[in-house]
Design a protein around this motif. Structure first.
Motif, PDB file in Angstrom:
ATOM      1  N   GLY A 151      42.341  18.616  74.543  1.00 42.18           N
ATOM      2  CA  GLY A 151      43.380  19.640  74.393  1.00 42.18           C
ATOM      3  C   GLY A 151      43.393  20.144  72.961  1.00 42.18           C
ATOM      4  N   ARG A 152      44.587  20.509  72.511  1.00 35.54           N
ATOM      5  CA  ARG A 152      44.712  21.094  71.165  1.00 35.54           C
ATOM      6  C   ARG A 152      44.138  20.173  70.092  1.00 35.54           C
ATOM      7  NH1 ARG A 152      49.427  23.203  73.744  1.00 35.54           N
ATOM      8  NH2 ARG A 152      50.045  21.047  73.941  1.00 35.54           N
ATOM      9  N   ILE A 153      44.623  18.927  70.048  1.00 31.49           N
ATOM     10  CA  ILE A 153      44.237  18.032  68.949  1.00 31.49           C
ATOM     11  C   ILE A 153      42.803  17.548  69.148  1.00 31.49           C
ATOM     12  CG2 ILE A 153      44.766  15.838  67.807  1.00 31.49           C
ATOM     13  CD1 ILE A 153      47.751  16.342  68.632  1.00 31.49           C
ATOM     14  N   ASP A 172      37.554  14.837  79.594  1.00 29.22           N
ATOM     15  CA  ASP A 172      38.852  15.407  79.964  1.00 29.22           C
ATOM     16  C   ASP A 172      38.735  15.812  81.433  1.00 29.22           C
ATOM     17  OD1 ASP A 172      41.286  17.237  78.179  1.00 29.22           O
ATOM     18  OD2 ASP A 172      41.075  17.304  80.365  1.00 29.22           O
ATOM     19  N   VAL A 199      45.203  11.977  74.516  1.00 31.43           N
ATOM     20  CA  VAL A 199      45.762  12.304  75.838  1.00 31.43           C
ATOM     21  C   VAL A 199      47.289  12.167  75.780  1.00 31.43           C
ATOM     22  CG1 VAL A 199      43.702  11.499  77.041  1.00 31.43           C
ATOM     23  CG2 VAL A 199      45.591   9.916  76.677  1.00 31.43           C
ATOM     24  N   THR A 226      45.802   8.139  67.854  1.00 33.97           N
ATOM     25  CA  THR A 226      46.924   8.875  67.254  1.00 33.97           C
ATOM     26  C   THR A 226      47.731   9.556  68.353  1.00 33.97           C
ATOM     27  OG1 THR A 226      45.524  10.829  67.004  1.00 33.97           O
ATOM     28  CG2 THR A 226      45.710   9.378  65.076  1.00 33.97           C
ATOM     29  N   ARG A 228      49.631   8.247  71.874  1.00 34.04           N
ATOM     30  CA  ARG A 228      50.877   7.515  72.134  1.00 34.04           C
ATOM     31  C   ARG A 228      50.508   6.050  72.319  1.00 34.04           C
ATOM     32  NH1 ARG A 228      53.364  10.996  70.105  1.00 34.04           N
ATOM     33  NH2 ARG A 228      54.788  12.475  71.081  1.00 34.04           N
ATOM     34  N   ASP A 252      47.938   4.923  64.776  1.00 39.57           N
ATOM     35  CA  ASP A 252      49.123   5.571  64.214  1.00 39.57           C
ATOM     36  C   ASP A 252      50.324   5.385  65.132  1.00 39.57           C
ATOM     37  OD1 ASP A 252      50.451   7.291  62.279  1.00 39.57           O
ATOM     38  OD2 ASP A 252      50.429   8.868  63.811  1.00 39.57           O
ATOM     39  N   HIS A 276      53.196   5.929  62.519  1.00 38.83           N
ATOM     40  CA  HIS A 276      53.453   7.184  63.246  1.00 38.83           C
ATOM     41  C   HIS A 276      53.708   8.335  62.261  1.00 38.83           C
ATOM     42  CE1 HIS A 276      54.727   8.700  67.457  1.00 38.83           C
ATOM     43  NE2 HIS A 276      54.240   9.701  66.736  1.00 38.83           N
TER      44      HIS A 276
HETATM   45  P1  NAD Z   1      47.303  18.691  74.853  1.00 33.62           P
HETATM   46  O1  NAD Z   1      48.232  18.764  75.997  1.00 33.62           O
HETATM   47  O2  NAD Z   1      46.893  19.955  74.167  1.00 33.62           O
HETATM   48  O3  NAD Z   1      45.958  17.933  75.272  1.00 33.62           O
HETATM   49  C1  NAD Z   1      45.956  16.758  76.025  1.00 33.62           C
HETATM   50  C2  NAD Z   1      44.670  16.760  76.843  1.00 33.62           C
HETATM   51  O4  NAD Z   1      44.550  15.491  77.481  1.00 33.62           O
HETATM   52  C3  NAD Z   1      44.647  17.832  77.963  1.00 33.62           C
HETATM   53  O5  NAD Z   1      43.500  18.646  77.809  1.00 33.62           O
HETATM   54  C4  NAD Z   1      44.601  17.012  79.247  1.00 33.62           C
HETATM   55  O6  NAD Z   1      43.816  17.622  80.261  1.00 33.62           O
HETATM   56  C5  NAD Z   1      43.947  15.733  78.744  1.00 33.62           C
HETATM   57  N1  NAD Z   1      44.134  14.588  79.616  1.00 33.62           N
HETATM   58  C6  NAD Z   1      45.167  14.302  80.443  1.00 33.62           C
HETATM   59  N2  NAD Z   1      44.930  13.144  81.087  1.00 33.62           N
HETATM   60  C7  NAD Z   1      43.723  12.696  80.653  1.00 33.62           C
HETATM   61  C8  NAD Z   1      42.941  11.549  80.947  1.00 33.62           C
HETATM   62  N3  NAD Z   1      43.357  10.626  81.816  1.00 33.62           N
HETATM   63  N4  NAD Z   1      41.763  11.420  80.306  1.00 33.62           N
HETATM   64  C9  NAD Z   1      41.329  12.336  79.421  1.00 33.62           C
HETATM   65  N5  NAD Z   1      42.023  13.452  79.116  1.00 33.62           N
HETATM   66  C10 NAD Z   1      43.208  13.612  79.725  1.00 33.62           C
HETATM   67  O7  NAD Z   1      47.986  17.673  73.810  1.00 33.62           O
HETATM   68  P2  NAD Z   1      47.749  17.573  72.235  1.00 33.62           P
HETATM   69  O8  NAD Z   1      48.680  18.509  71.537  1.00 33.62           O
HETATM   70  O9  NAD Z   1      46.288  17.645  71.947  1.00 33.62           O
HETATM   71  O10 NAD Z   1      48.295  16.079  71.968  1.00 33.62           O
HETATM   72  C11 NAD Z   1      47.515  14.958  72.329  1.00 33.62           C
HETATM   73  C12 NAD Z   1      48.290  13.673  72.108  1.00 33.62           C
HETATM   74  O11 NAD Z   1      48.705  13.556  70.735  1.00 33.62           O
HETATM   75  C13 NAD Z   1      49.584  13.527  72.926  1.00 33.62           C
HETATM   76  O12 NAD Z   1      49.698  12.192  73.380  1.00 33.62           O
HETATM   77  C14 NAD Z   1      50.671  13.721  71.925  1.00 33.62           C
HETATM   78  O13 NAD Z   1      51.836  13.058  72.321  1.00 33.62           O
HETATM   79  C15 NAD Z   1      50.029  13.077  70.701  1.00 33.62           C
HETATM   80  N6  NAD Z   1      50.658  13.445  69.445  1.00 33.62           N
HETATM   81  C16 NAD Z   1      50.803  12.491  68.484  1.00 33.62           C
HETATM   82  C17 NAD Z   1      51.389  12.803  67.258  1.00 33.62           C
HETATM   83  C18 NAD Z   1      51.516  11.792  66.155  1.00 33.62           C
HETATM   84  O14 NAD Z   1      52.398  11.928  65.325  1.00 33.62           O
HETATM   85  N7  NAD Z   1      50.669  10.791  66.075  1.00 33.62           N
HETATM   86  C19 NAD Z   1      51.878  14.099  67.033  1.00 33.62           C
HETATM   87  C20 NAD Z   1      51.679  15.064  68.026  1.00 33.62           C
HETATM   88  C21 NAD Z   1      51.068  14.729  69.237  1.00 33.62           C
END
Ligand code: NAD
Length: 302
Positions: A151-153, A172, A199, A226, A228, A252, A276
């Motif tokens: 996804g985004r990150i 993914d 994820v 990083t 959850r 993290d 975190h």
């Molecule tokens: P996003 O929704 O853009 O991307 C998540 C991706 O994971 C999606 O493309 C989805 O298809 C994929 N996915 C879902 N289930 C899956 C699986 N079983 N196997 C593989 N891929 C799978 O989310 P994002 O913005 O990239 O965030 C990713 C993670 O980072 C989230 O868990 C978010 O909570 C976490 N996060 C952490 C912090 C921090 O402070 N450490 C901050 C922001 C986000």
């Protein structure tokens, strides 16, 4: 508008607050220990912003008759029962992209800190220990980085890791990324020197990294999480590290935050822990604020 239990910077933000006032709203910050205290303190709220606790469960939402909009002050929706909110006619929003680059950079910083032994070597440098112990640093260029969740990150991590000269594999089940070679989960685990997890935490991804996953990983591999804490079974991780079935971990996020003082992940040379902090920067703080205030003002105006 009621803001719950916000632990960050509470300085006034003139521009955003002026926009709220213009839309006819005022902001109250409430520190509520549990759902009952929340209902008591925010019973009149049209909009509630929640960072971590208390959760907006079905029971809580049902007791907030005026509530029209619930916003997660951050990424994800773990704090809001979205299905219940939808049934009750309450709109839900969050700020999905406010810290994409920050978390991706944090994951890469942790990955490099492990591969270059930065934390371990810093301890030596601080103590004046010169060229102490065998060189166990690893070169990222030419190694294989597995990105779980594109996804985004994750896709940002993939792009930057490729720029370092690593071979990047992605997994993914939903997203296809034109610039990443996508493989099955098991193939990724078996091939990668570094596995970076991005994820969301869902019923499917809870303990995605369990004893079976660690058994598939290379014994010298590094896990970077990083995303959850609940995505990784910490008990299985500790077991894999203890048994030498995993090389290193950089974390993290944790199953229990703050990480308890007696947690066995602490005090290891091959584990680095940040509390975190992956999302944080002045830039992400500004973007988060803008996203939440912006969504609120938009909703108030409709
Ligand atoms: P996003 O929704 O853009 O991307 C998540 C991706 O994971 C999606 O493309 C989805 O298809 C994929 N996915 C879902 N289930 C899956 C699986 N079983 N196997 C593989 N891929 C799978 O989310 P994002 O913005 O990239 O965030 C990713 C993670 O980072 C989230 O868990 C978010 O909570 C976490 N996060 C952490 C912090 C921090 O402070 N450490 C901050 C922001 C986000």
């Amino acid at each position: 508008v009621v803001q719950l239990e916000y632990v960050g910077d509470l300085a006034p933000y003139d521009e955003e607050e002026a926009a709220l006032a213009e839309a006819g709203a005022s902001l109250t910050v409430v520190r509520a220990a549990d759902g009952d205290a929340l209902v008591e303190a925010a019973g009149d709220a049209d909009v509630i912003w929640v960072e971590w606790t208390p959760h907006l469960t079905r029971d809580v939402l049902e007791r907030l008759p005026k509530l029209g909009l619930a916003i997660r002050w951050g990424v994800g929706y773990e704090q809001i029962d979205v299905a219940a909110a939808t049934e009750l006619g309450i709109a839900v929003a969050n700020a999905p992209a406010y810290c994409t680059e920050d978390v991706a950079e944090h994951a890469l910083a942790m990955l490099l800190a492990v591969s270059r032994q930065v934390v371990f070597r810093d301890r030596q440098g601080q103590q004046g220990l010169w060229r102490h112990g065998p060189a166990k640093q690893k070169r990222l260029a030419g190694s294989t980085v597995g990105v779980v969740g594109l996804g985004r990150i994750g896709s940002h991590v993939a792009k930057v890791a490729a720029a370092f000269g690593a071979t990047v594999l992605g997994y993914d089940p939903v997203v296809t990324s034109p610039s990443v070679r996508q493989v099955g989960f098991e193939e990724l685990l078996a091939s990668a020197d570094f596995v970076s997890v991005h994820v969301p935490l869902t019923a499917e991804t809870h303990h995605l990294f369990d004893a079976d996953a660690f058994a598939l990983m290379r014994p010298d591999a590094t896990l970077v999480n990083t995303s959850r804490g609940g995505v990784v079974s910490q008990a299985a991780l500790v077991e894999a590290l203890d048994a030498g079935r995993l090389g290193a971990a950089a974390l993290d996020v944790f199953e229990q935050e703050p990480l308890p003082a007696d947690n066995p992940l602490r005090g290891r040379d091959n584990v680095i822990l940040t509390p975190h902090e992956g999302a944080n920067s002045p830039q992400s703080g500004r973007d988060l604020r803008r996203a939440v205030y912006g969504a609120t003002v938009e909703w108030l105006r409709t």
